[in-house]
Design a protein around this motif. Structure first.
Motif, mmCIF file in Angstrom:
data_model
loop_
_atom_site.group_PDB
_atom_site.id
_atom_site.type_symbol
_atom_site.label_atom_id
_atom_site.label_comp_id
_atom_site.label_asym_id
_atom_site.label_seq_id
_atom_site.Cartn_x
_atom_site.Cartn_y
_atom_site.Cartn_z
ATOM 1 N N ASP A 178 0.873 13.284 1.803
ATOM 2 C CA ASP A 178 0.866 11.999 2.498
ATOM 3 C C ASP A 178 2.019 11.940 3.499
ATOM 4 O O ASP A 178 3.121 12.437 3.239
ATOM 5 C CB ASP A 178 1.016 10.842 1.506
ATOM 6 N N VAL A 179 1.778 11.303 4.637
ATOM 7 C CA VAL A 179 2.798 11.113 5.669
ATOM 8 C C VAL A 179 3.089 9.625 5.784
ATOM 9 O O VAL A 179 2.187 8.827 6.038
ATOM 10 C CB VAL A 179 2.326 11.667 7.031
ATOM 11 N N GLU A 180 4.373 9.237 5.596
ATOM 12 C CA GLU A 180 4.711 7.825 5.679
ATOM 13 C C GLU A 180 4.605 7.335 7.120
ATOM 14 O O GLU A 180 5.155 7.932 8.039
ATOM 15 C CB GLU A 180 6.121 7.570 5.144
ATOM 16 N N ILE A 181 3.917 6.200 7.299
ATOM 17 C CA ILE A 181 3.728 5.588 8.614
ATOM 18 C C ILE A 181 4.704 4.443 8.825
ATOM 19 O O ILE A 181 5.241 4.248 9.913
ATOM 20 C CB ILE A 181 2.282 5.057 8.751
ATOM 21 N N ALA A 182 4.950 3.659 7.774
ATOM 22 C CA ALA A 182 5.842 2.497 7.875
ATOM 23 C C ALA A 182 6.292 2.111 6.462
ATOM 24 O O ALA A 182 5.626 2.447 5.474
ATOM 25 C CB ALA A 182 5.132 1.316 8.531
ATOM 26 N N PRO A 183 7.437 1.414 6.347
ATOM 27 C CA PRO A 183 7.899 1.001 5.014
ATOM 28 C C PRO A 183 6.944 0.044 4.307
ATOM 29 O O PRO A 183 6.982 -0.074 3.085
ATOM 30 C CB PRO A 183 9.237 0.306 5.314
ATOM 31 N N SER A 184 6.098 -0.668 5.054
ATOM 32 C CA SER A 184 5.133 -1.589 4.452
ATOM 33 C C SER A 184 4.093 -1.936 5.500
ATOM 34 O O SER A 184 4.270 -1.677 6.702
ATOM 35 C CB SER A 184 5.831 -2.868 3.986
ATOM 36 N N LEU A 185 3.014 -2.571 5.049
ATOM 37 C CA LEU A 185 2.004 -3.044 5.989
ATOM 38 C C LEU A 185 2.611 -4.070 6.944
ATOM 39 O O LEU A 185 2.360 -4.030 8.158
ATOM 40 C CB LEU A 185 0.828 -3.667 5.226
ATOM 41 N N ALA A 186 3.423 -4.979 6.408
ATOM 42 C CA ALA A 186 4.051 -5.979 7.261
ATOM 43 C C ALA A 186 4.912 -5.323 8.330
ATOM 44 O O ALA A 186 4.883 -5.720 9.498
ATOM 45 C CB ALA A 186 4.882 -6.946 6.420
ATOM 46 N N ASP A 187 5.693 -4.298 7.935
ATOM 47 C CA ASP A 187 6.531 -3.603 8.912
ATOM 48 C C ASP A 187 5.686 -2.936 9.991
ATOM 49 O O ASP A 187 6.048 -2.940 11.173
ATOM 50 C CB ASP A 187 7.396 -2.545 8.208
ATOM 51 N N TRP A 188 4.570 -2.346 9.574
ATOM 52 C CA TRP A 188 3.689 -1.704 10.553
ATOM 53 C C TRP A 188 3.169 -2.730 11.559
ATOM 54 O O TRP A 188 3.135 -2.467 12.776
ATOM 55 C CB TRP A 188 2.533 -1.011 9.838
ATOM 56 N N VAL A 189 2.791 -3.909 11.080
ATOM 57 C CA VAL A 189 2.293 -4.949 11.987
ATOM 58 C C VAL A 189 3.410 -5.433 12.907
ATOM 59 O O VAL A 189 3.204 -5.626 14.111
ATOM 60 C CB VAL A 189 1.683 -6.122 11.196
ATOM 61 N N TRP A 190 4.627 -5.614 12.358
ATOM 62 C CA TRP A 190 5.745 -6.038 13.214
ATOM 63 C C TRP A 190 6.030 -4.991 14.286
ATOM 64 O O TRP A 190 6.378 -5.342 15.433
ATOM 65 C CB TRP A 190 7.004 -6.284 12.379
ATOM 66 N N ASP A 191 5.884 -3.712 13.950
ATOM 67 C CA ASP A 191 6.057 -2.665 14.961
ATOM 68 C C ASP A 191 5.056 -2.855 16.102
ATOM 69 O O ASP A 191 5.382 -2.677 17.278
ATOM 70 C CB ASP A 191 5.866 -1.280 14.343
ATOM 71 N N ARG A 192 3.822 -3.219 15.755
ATOM 72 C CA ARG A 192 2.811 -3.453 16.795
ATOM 73 C C ARG A 192 3.154 -4.693 17.620
ATOM 74 O O ARG A 192 2.964 -4.711 18.836
ATOM 75 C CB ARG A 192 1.424 -3.645 16.156
ATOM 76 N N VAL A 193 3.670 -5.743 16.970
ATOM 77 C CA VAL A 193 4.070 -6.952 17.685
ATOM 78 C C VAL A 193 5.096 -6.611 18.756
ATOM 79 O O VAL A 193 4.974 -7.005 19.921
ATOM 80 C CB VAL A 193 4.644 -8.001 16.707
ATOM 81 N N VAL A 194 6.127 -5.859 18.354
ATOM 82 C CA VAL A 194 7.202 -5.507 19.289
ATOM 83 C C VAL A 194 6.671 -4.601 20.399
ATOM 84 O O VAL A 194 7.005 -4.771 21.579
ATOM 85 C CB VAL A 194 8.369 -4.839 18.528
ATOM 86 N N THR A 195 5.811 -3.635 20.048
ATOM 87 C CA THR A 195 5.230 -2.734 21.042
ATOM 88 C C THR A 195 4.445 -3.505 22.096
ATOM 89 O O THR A 195 4.481 -3.175 23.286
ATOM 90 C CB THR A 195 4.302 -1.707 20.359
ATOM 91 N N PHE A 196 3.760 -4.559 21.675
ATOM 92 C CA PHE A 196 2.944 -5.346 22.599
ATOM 93 C C PHE A 196 3.738 -6.442 23.306
ATOM 94 O O PHE A 196 3.163 -7.276 23.998
ATOM 95 C CB PHE A 196 1.755 -5.964 21.859
ATOM 96 N N GLY A 197 5.066 -6.448 23.112
ATOM 97 C CA GLY A 197 5.894 -7.384 23.860
ATOM 98 C C GLY A 197 6.294 -8.638 23.119
ATOM 99 O O GLY A 197 6.898 -9.538 23.721
#
Length: 425
Positions: free
Chosen positions: A394-413
């Protein structure tokens, strides 16, 4: 400040009177426009009263007129007089509050250079700016130094330094092991601090010390029976202790599941309103049109309590149209799975485990997404998000689902709201 009377010089007397009134008014009503009028009037009549530059800068800062406040402070700093150090500290804090952490860090260094014996708060503030400027470990180390400095040079402020360190560690997402020590020392100095006590209880849970967590939370609830965060913590404690006391599980089994990590993260998400639901709401405001078109409607209510997927995610959008994985704009395409797809996959894995090697249901919590090439995003150990492909690690993508979504929020501005993170400058 002592009032000075100049009976033989009425104009001088009026200047001093206006100066004193400005000093009194900045403390009582800092935003009142008369503060600015008085300060400017005094400076126009006697530029040597440079403390009025400080008063004017503070007044402008609280009114949100930051550029003009900066101008007055920089003018005063350039004079290199007795007010320089105070002006540097005010400008440092102004830039910190304005979230220009790089500039705040630069000025914090100047503060230390401008005084032969810095106070502990100067070192603490340097550490805080260092954290947000991107050097988290170095910043936390500096805050530790500030506490040691307070103990040596300002014993009366030592308890305050301990508390500020623990609060700063909590608010900047310091590792629970680091926070635990800081919180223990702060609470030993002042047991009345409830927020730190609750956070320390969760840190104990992270380290699989549920009895100590229980005792701390019960103490908080004796003082404030309505504290909902403490109530939630006690429920988590009982969720850990009850099965152990019944003999249904062990501390070692809880540790193997990553339960402590999940509980610690849930505390942060609760304290700072940064859970998956808040992240998804923020994402709604910045979604690109291509994603809006690709995402399906929300999951029907009748399935939300029983779904084997993420309730928050599926209640937001019940998956994503096939073949639209590129819409997220990441290096590798993926798309969110629907409730129906998750149910079908879970049934397939349970019915044919030989075809799904390594997919032990005990080793992951839920399916999230697919790369449509045989790989899946799953929530696994400790609530972390992983990319799983059969036959590979397994390859870790993010510390949590919430963190992954926040990463997308920041990426989208969108705005970065997670504690201890720096906004894009």
């Amino acid at each position: 400040m002592n009032r000075v009377s100049h009976d033989e010089d009425p104009e001088r007397d009026a200047i001093i009177r206006d100066r004193d009134l400005a000093l009194e008014l900045i403390q009582a009503q800092p935003t009142h426009k008369k503060v600015g009028n008085l300060a400017r009037s005094v400076l126009a009549r006697d530029p040597s009263l440079t403390e009025m530059q400080l008063i004017l800068a503070l007044h402008l800062q609280v009114r949100g007129e930051l550029d003009e406040a900066r101008t007055h402070l920089r003018t005063l700093i350039a004079m290199q007089n007795d007010d320089q150090l105070t002006a540097l500290r005010i400008l440092r804090d102004l830039e910190y509050d304005a979230r220009d952490y790089i500039e705040s860090l630069r000025i914090a260094d100047q503060v230390l250079q401008a005084t032969p014996e810095p106070n502990w708060l100067d070192i603490h503030t340097l550490g805080a700016a260092t954290i947000f400027a991107g050097s988290r470990e170095a910043g936390w180390d500096l805050i530790d130094v500030s506490v040691e400095h307070a103990g040596r040079t300002d014993p009366e402020s030592y308890t305050n330094a301990l508390q500020k360190r623990a609060v700063r560690f909590l608010s900047t997402a310091a590792p629970p092991s680091r926070f635990l020590t800081a919180a223990e020392e702060a609470i030993a100095a002042d047991p009345s601090e409830q927020t730190l006590s609750i956070a320390l209880a969760y840190a104990y849970l992270f380290h699989y010390r549920p009895e100590e967590a229980r005792d701390l939370l019960l103490r908080v609830l004796r003082e404030d029976p309505t504290n909902t965060v403490a109530q939630g913590g006690l429920i988590a404690v009982r969720g850990a202790l009850d099965p152990i006391e019944r003999g249904d599980t062990t501390i070692e089994a809880l540790r193997a599941s990553g339960a402590g990590e999940v509980l610690w993260r849930s505390l942060h998400e609760s304290l700072f309103d940064i859970g998956a639901s808040q992240a998804l709401s923020a994402l709604d405001r910045v979604l690109p049109r291509a994603l809006v078109r690709a995402l399906r409607g929300p999951l029907k209510r009748k399935y939300r309590e029983t779904t084997e997927g993420s309730r928050e995610l599926l209640s937001w959008h019940d998956g994503q149209d096939q073949g639209t994985g590129d819409a997220w704009g990441l290096e590798a395409p993926f798309r969110l799975l629907s409730h129906a797809e998750i149910e079908a996959l879970e049934s397939e894995i349970a019915a044919h485990p030989d075809k799904w090697p390594g997919w032990d249901p005990e080793a992951y919590a839920m399916l999230i997404a697919t790369d449509e090439a045989g790989g899946y995003f799953i929530e696994g150990f400790g609530g972390r998000l992983y990319h799983r492909v059969s036959g590979a690690a397994d390859v870790e993508i993010a510390p949590s689902l919430a963190d992954w979504v926040w990463d997308r929020v920041v990426t989208f501005g969108g705005d970065e709201r997670r504690p201890g993170r720096i906004d894009a400058l």
